[in-house]
Motif scaffolding. Structure first.
Motif, short mmCIF file in Angstrom:
data_model
loop_
_atom_site.label_atom_id
_atom_site.label_comp_id
_atom_site.label_asym_id
_atom_site.label_seq_id
_atom_site.Cartn_x
_atom_site.Cartn_y
_atom_site.Cartn_z
N VAL A 256 -3.21 13.23 -1.12
CA VAL A 256 -2.61 11.94 -1.46
C VAL A 256 -1.14 11.94 -1.04
O VAL A 256 -0.67 10.98 -0.41
CB VAL A 256 -2.73 11.65 -2.98
N GLN B 192 0.04 9.35 1.74
CA GLN B 192 0.77 8.20 1.21
C GLN B 192 2.29 8.37 1.15
O GLN B 192 3.00 7.37 1.09
CB GLN B 192 0.27 7.90 -0.22
N LEU C 244 -0.64 2.75 -4.77
CA LEU C 244 -1.73 3.72 -4.76
C LEU C 244 -2.92 3.17 -5.54
O LEU C 244 -2.75 2.36 -6.46
CB LEU C 244 -1.29 5.04 -5.40
N ASP D 180 -5.93 7.60 -7.06
CA ASP D 180 -4.85 8.41 -6.49
C ASP D 180 -3.71 8.61 -7.49
O ASP D 180 -3.13 9.68 -7.59
CB ASP D 180 -4.31 7.78 -5.20
#
Length: 163
Positions: free
Chosen positions: A69, A73, A143, A147
């Motif tokens: 993640v 991200q 998110l 996540d």
């Protein structure tokens, strides 16, 4: 009766390495089998900590980890190479999550992670629509709930011990 055994015993003392040669192959095979038996079936290693911490009950979506993640991200702005554009926060360098407990936010100078209550850390508040300081992360989006839960579990589980 002991006389026939005497010459081979004397030969053992005269040339001990010759006496061991017939046993080399069976011992090598036994050692190889023992080595194989102790390493076979070891799914994962130290690079796969979820294997040792019960990763099956994780809040992360299947096939997802907190590391993945963060990589997908956050690293666009918060990697070792791009931290200048991301408030000088490097989420890629080693030592996370412990480093979050000793790093202050550039926005409000609050510690990114709260050691007394990790689930209320500023790092996690930045993932919410109204973080209280600055913009929601990641910039221009948000998110998924899975996540966010994955990162929350990771930060809470990664709380360093008391000194």
């Amino acid at each position: 009766m002991f006389v026939p055994l005497l010459p081979p015993v004397l030969d053992l003392f005269a040339n001990p390495s010759a006496a061991r040669r017939p046993y080399r192959a069976p011992l090598a095979t036994l050692f190889a089998a023992a080595l194989l038996a102790t390493t076979a079936g070891c799914a994962g290693g130290l690079d796969d900590p979820e294997r040792f911490t019960g990763g099956g009950s994780s809040s992360c979506a299947p096939g997802t980890t907190a590391s993945s993640v963060l990589q997908q991200q956050c690293f666009a702005c918060h990697s070792t190479e791009t931290k200048a554009s991301g408030g000088n926060l490097d989420l890629q360098a080693s030592g996370l999550p412990g480093r979050l407990y000793t790093t202050n936010s550039s926005c409000n100078q609050a510690p990114l992670a709260d050691s007394s209550n990790p689930s209320q850390s500023f790092f996690l508040k930045k993932l919410a629509p109204s973080p209280g300081c600055g913009a929601q992360m990641p910039l221009g989006g948000s998110l998924s709930a899975a996540d966010t839960a994955c990162l929350t579990e990771w930060l809470v589980a990664g709380k360093p011990g008391s000194p």
